[in-house]
Design a protein around this motif. Structure first.
Motif, PDB file in Angstrom:
ATOM      1  N   ARG B  92       0.731   3.069 -14.871  1.00 62.26           N
ATOM      2  CA  ARG B  92       0.858   3.862 -13.644  1.00 62.26           C
ATOM      3  C   ARG B  92       1.969   3.287 -12.754  1.00 62.26           C
ATOM      4  O   ARG B  92       2.827   4.019 -12.259  1.00 62.26           O
ATOM      5  CB  ARG B  92      -0.476   3.829 -12.884  1.00 62.26           C
ATOM      6  CG  ARG B  92      -0.494   4.699 -11.647  1.00 62.26           C
ATOM      7  CD  ARG B  92      -1.640   4.307 -10.726  1.00 62.26           C
ATOM      8  NE  ARG B  92      -1.475   2.938 -10.230  1.00 62.26           N
ATOM      9  CZ  ARG B  92      -2.456   2.195  -9.737  1.00 62.26           C
ATOM     10  NH1 ARG B  92      -3.675   2.653  -9.697  1.00 62.26           N
ATOM     11  NH2 ARG B  92      -2.231   0.969  -9.292  1.00 62.26           N
ATOM     12  N   ASN B  93       1.965   1.968 -12.608  1.00 65.40           N
ATOM     13  CA  ASN B  93       3.004   1.330 -11.789  1.00 65.40           C
ATOM     14  C   ASN B  93       4.396   1.605 -12.345  1.00 65.40           C
ATOM     15  O   ASN B  93       5.340   1.876 -11.597  1.00 65.40           O
ATOM     16  CB  ASN B  93       2.772  -0.182 -11.714  1.00 65.40           C
ATOM     17  CG  ASN B  93       1.506  -0.525 -10.956  1.00 65.40           C
ATOM     18  OD1 ASN B  93       0.980   0.306 -10.214  1.00 65.40           O
ATOM     19  ND2 ASN B  93       0.998  -1.727 -11.146  1.00 65.40           N
ATOM     20  N   SER B  94       4.517   1.530 -13.665  1.00 70.47           N
ATOM     21  CA  SER B  94       5.820   1.778 -14.302  1.00 70.47           C
ATOM     22  C   SER B  94       6.297   3.190 -14.017  1.00 70.47           C
ATOM     23  O   SER B  94       7.477   3.407 -13.700  1.00 70.47           O
ATOM     24  CB  SER B  94       5.713   1.594 -15.822  1.00 70.47           C
ATOM     25  OG  SER B  94       5.899   0.255 -16.154  1.00 70.47           O
ATOM     26  N   VAL B  95       5.391   4.142 -14.155  1.00 64.58           N
ATOM     27  CA  VAL B  95       5.768   5.543 -13.921  1.00 64.58           C
ATOM     28  C   VAL B  95       6.218   5.722 -12.473  1.00 64.58           C
ATOM     29  O   VAL B  95       7.282   6.305 -12.203  1.00 64.58           O
ATOM     30  CB  VAL B  95       4.587   6.492 -14.241  1.00 64.58           C
ATOM     31  CG1 VAL B  95       4.892   7.910 -13.771  1.00 64.58           C
ATOM     32  CG2 VAL B  95       4.302   6.488 -15.742  1.00 64.58           C
ATOM     33  N   ILE B  96       5.446   5.186 -11.550  1.00 63.37           N
ATOM     34  CA  ILE B  96       5.778   5.364 -10.124  1.00 63.37           C
ATOM     35  C   ILE B  96       7.161   4.784  -9.808  1.00 63.37           C
ATOM     36  O   ILE B  96       8.030   5.463  -9.279  1.00 63.37           O
ATOM     37  CB  ILE B  96       4.691   4.714  -9.222  1.00 63.37           C
ATOM     38  CG1 ILE B  96       3.387   5.517  -9.340  1.00 63.37           C
ATOM     39  CG2 ILE B  96       5.155   4.636  -7.765  1.00 63.37           C
ATOM     40  CD1 ILE B  96       2.181   4.848  -8.697  1.00 63.37           C
TER      41      ILE B  96
END
Lengths: 428, 297
Positions: B92-96
């Motif tokens: 999720r952090n990577s996508v954001i």
């Protein structure tokens, strides 16, 4: 419309760019202040603090450490803020945080890294925390730097030779070679059964292992503030290593990870490791009984009767001065010397404890491998003379590069070791 | 009476191919196929090895001699990956951070690239070279400086720290990429719009940007991948709660004494799927965007 970049322009702007980079770098690299703040046990009102650790990110160790953190924080009514970085990146990250004033509290540290972190001048002197806890002298010694107790020992062992008893039996080689000559005879016998006799480090990443062989041949490594590498003993050690290489008794391109893999597959009979490596070797081996065959071997000596040379290995807990440092120091003491805590940590991970009481406990004495390792290897282990210096890593790299040049036939041992010695003296 | 005599039309017979030409063409075609097959093998071998390792039981991963196909197949490593909640947080952090980095990089670089391409102002050339020279800073040096700056502003351990730091790296190349793209758009088009009464804002947003869409997608993808793959900035600036996939996976599967290779391979394969899908969907823009501006006129 597009403009061509002339070589002169490119050079001009590159110089500008690099100049700017250098200025920015200097801004971030001011030297730390030497000296260690002192704290005393139980003096501080319990406060929240931070704990940094690489083991907290590791599947095997995480539950045990988290349980310890929970136990301490509940008892003291505080919270502990944790951060974890991979082992290979840990020192850089911690150094950056400490230098940037972003970290204060307790931190796990490899024994080799103590002087590098101590150079920042932010580590608390924990001398007052050592009394009455039963730490062994060797363990306490591992946590001292510049005459101060900057770290409390959490687990202390050594790096030594580990053999596969079954392969030694098959080759008719001795599991207790006394001298270098006997050791070499054993390697030749092992070669006869079609395995790599000794998965010694030959890759630059781990060629620092040669230092202990130099000590075995009689080189002090550092004397009177100067490197002795380049003396007869160190040259002789490297020439011997080269002979093992040329005779196929050690193999090319081996580092610690490769050695563990070769050993786990039964492709080598001998390699260098600390007790911490055992679980990794066993877990990747198709041989379910390999763990029982692993036998620590005292490093051979040049002349019968000499003391085997081994390098210390282990983890410390240090305290970085700042908010919560007092409670962090209490925690460091509790984590490393509380009898129940020490035994639980050993039972879960097999990492040798650091107090006399814990070492004598049933839990520890029942572990035959660790017992044998402690008796044959750890008992004569000493810190590497290079660890005293913050630039020890560059020193080890200088040695590794030169030894590699010898192994591939680019340089003579005497020329290479003279170069390595001069580089190290320069770094001191 | 005039007699019209038809002139016979000579139909030129197609020149017969010289002897052996067909065989040569066939040989060239086979040569092309074989070359492409070897290149594909070279490209796909690591991916196959990744897949094979992720399906191999732990005690057989280092079996010697190595085998091309796993002797036994296990999905336990995938179960390990999907059973680890932290990996979904890293994902999720990577996508954001990657998506916002891409959007921010494109927005800033499209204005900068357009200005460098179509406007003449004092110091334009110097500024362009300065943007380029910032690519030459060693990452480690920038990292220390950014760390101290972010610490001063209280931005450490935030998404913003990651997005800003990633953008420092993506921006110079995006600007140059888009400048090249805008250079390829004819000035006459802009001139015609101006004569029709459109202002600079309208010209850029209504005329130039739609034509530059492939370039924007290419620059955005470049910035996205740069953010997705970064290790050292994410490790240092993100803190435990904002950590992205590269440092997260290393933290999870690589330890002091061992590396869980099969689980690491399984996780790497799983997390690379979204990026592959993005590339497949946008590849026509990507190819168009990268080659745009390569030929003048």
């Amino acid at each position: 419309m597009a403009n061509d970049i002339s070589r002169r322009s490119l050079l001009r702007y590159s110089v500008l760019g690099l100049g700017g980079a250098a200025l920015l770098g200097l801004a971030g690299c001011s030297t730390g202040v030497a000296g260690a703040p002192v704290t005393t046990p139980g003096a501080a009102e319990p406060t929240d603090f931070a704990f940094a650790s690489w083991s907290l990110s590791e599947e095997a160790a995480k539950p045990t450490i988290e349980a310890a953190l929970k136990s301490f924080s509940s008892a003291e009514g505080i919270s502990i803020d944790t951060s974890a970085y991979p082992y290979n990146e840990y020192l850089n990250q911690l150094t950056l945080q400490v230098r940037g004033g972003q970290f204060s509290g307790a931190a796990q540290l490899d024994v080799a890294w103590l002087s590098a972190l101590a150079a920042l001048g932010k580590l608390t002197d924990l001398s007052a925390y050592t009394g009455g806890r039963g730490y062994t002298d060797a363990a306490l010694g591992a946590g001292t730097s510049g005459g101060k107790q900057l770290g409390l020992p959490w687990t202390i062992g050594a790096i030594g030779l580990i053999g596969n008893a079954e392969l030694f039996d098959k080759a008719g080689a001795s599991l207790t070679p006394g001298t270098i000559d006997e050791f070499e005879d054993g390697l030749r016998a092992l070669k006869g059964i079609g395995v790599i006799p000794y998965a010694a480090s030959t890759k630059a990443a781990q060629l620092k292992d040669i230092v202990v062989w130099m000590q075995t041949f009689g080189s002090p490594i550092i004397e009177d503030g100067k490197s002795t590498i380049g003396d007869d003993a160190s040259v002789e050690a490297v020439e011997w290593y080269k002979k093992l290489y040329d005779d196929g008794l050690i193999a090319a391109d081996v580092d610690r990870a490769a050695a563990r893999t070769l050993f786990s597959q039964g492709a080598t009979a001998l390699y260098d490791d600390a007790p911490v490596g055992k679980s990794s070797v066993v877990s990747q081996s198709p041989d379910a009984t390999l763990g029982d065959k692993m036998t620590p071997i005292a490093r051979p000596v040049l002349k019968a009767g000499s003391t085997p040379q081994h390098v210390l290995w282990g983890h410390l807990v240090v305290v970085v001065d700042g908010e919560g440092a007092g409670t962090a120091a209490d925690f460091a003491q509790w984590l490393t010397s509380d009898p129940e805590q020490s035994e639980e940590y050993f039972a879960a991970l097999g990492l040798p404890p650091t107090t006399e009481a814990a070492l004598a406990s049933d839990t520890v004495t029942a572990n035959a491998f660790v017992q044998a390792f402690t008796e044959t290897v750890t008992s004569t282990a000493k810190s590497s003379p290079l660890w005293e210096y913050p630039s020890y890593a560059q020193m080890e790299t200088a040695i590794a590069e030169q030894v590699q040049a010898v192994l591939i036939g680019q340089k003579s041992a005497s020329d290479a070791m003279k170069t390595a010695g001069d580089t190290i003296t320069g770094l001191i | 009476m005039t007699t019209i005599t038809a002139t016979p039309i000579t139909v030129l017979a197609e020149e017969a191919p010289p002897p052996g030409a067909r065989r040569r063409r066939r040989r060239v075609r086979w040569g092309t196929w074989i070359t492409l097959a070897v290149i594909s093998l070279f490209g796909f071998a690591p991916v196959y090895w990744l897949l094979a390792t992720s399906l191999t039981p732990s005690d057989q991963v280092f079996a010697f001699p190595p085998t091309l196909f796993p002797k036994e197949v296990t999905f336990s490593h995938y179960a390990t990956v999907f059973g680890n909640e932290a990996i979904f947080v890293y994902f999720r952090n990577s996508v954001i951070v990657s998506v916002i980095t891409a959007v921010l990089s494109v927005i800033v670089s499209m204005y900068m690239g357009y200005a460098f391409s179509k406007y003449r102002f004092a110091g334009r050339k110097s500024l362009m070279y300065f943007v380029l020279s910032s690519q030459m800073f060693p990452q480690a040096l920038l990292l220390v400086t950014l760390y101290l700056v972010f610490a001063q502003f209280g931005l450490l351990n935030t998404y913003l720290a990651l997005i800003l730091s990633f953008t420092t790296f993506t921006l110079p190349l995006c600007v140059w990429m888009l400048k090249g793209f805008f250079d390829a758009l004819p000035d006459d088009l802009i001139e015609a719009a101006r004569i029709d009464g459109a202002g600079p804002w309208r010209i850029f947003h209504s005329i130039v940007l739609p034509l530059a869409a492939p370039g924007l997608v290419a620059a955005g993808l470049f910035a996205f991948v740069r953010g997705w793959n970064d290790f050292i900035f994410a490790l240092t600036l993100a803190g435990p709660d904002r950590q992205t996939l590269p440092p997260g996976l290393v933290n999870t599967f690589i330890s002091e004494a061992s590396t869980s290779w099969p689980a690491l391979m399984a996780a790497s394969l799983v997390v690379s799927v979204p990026v592959c899908i993005a590339f497949i969907l946008l590849q026509r823009f990507l190819v168009g965007g990268i080659t745009a501006g390569a030929v003048k006129g």
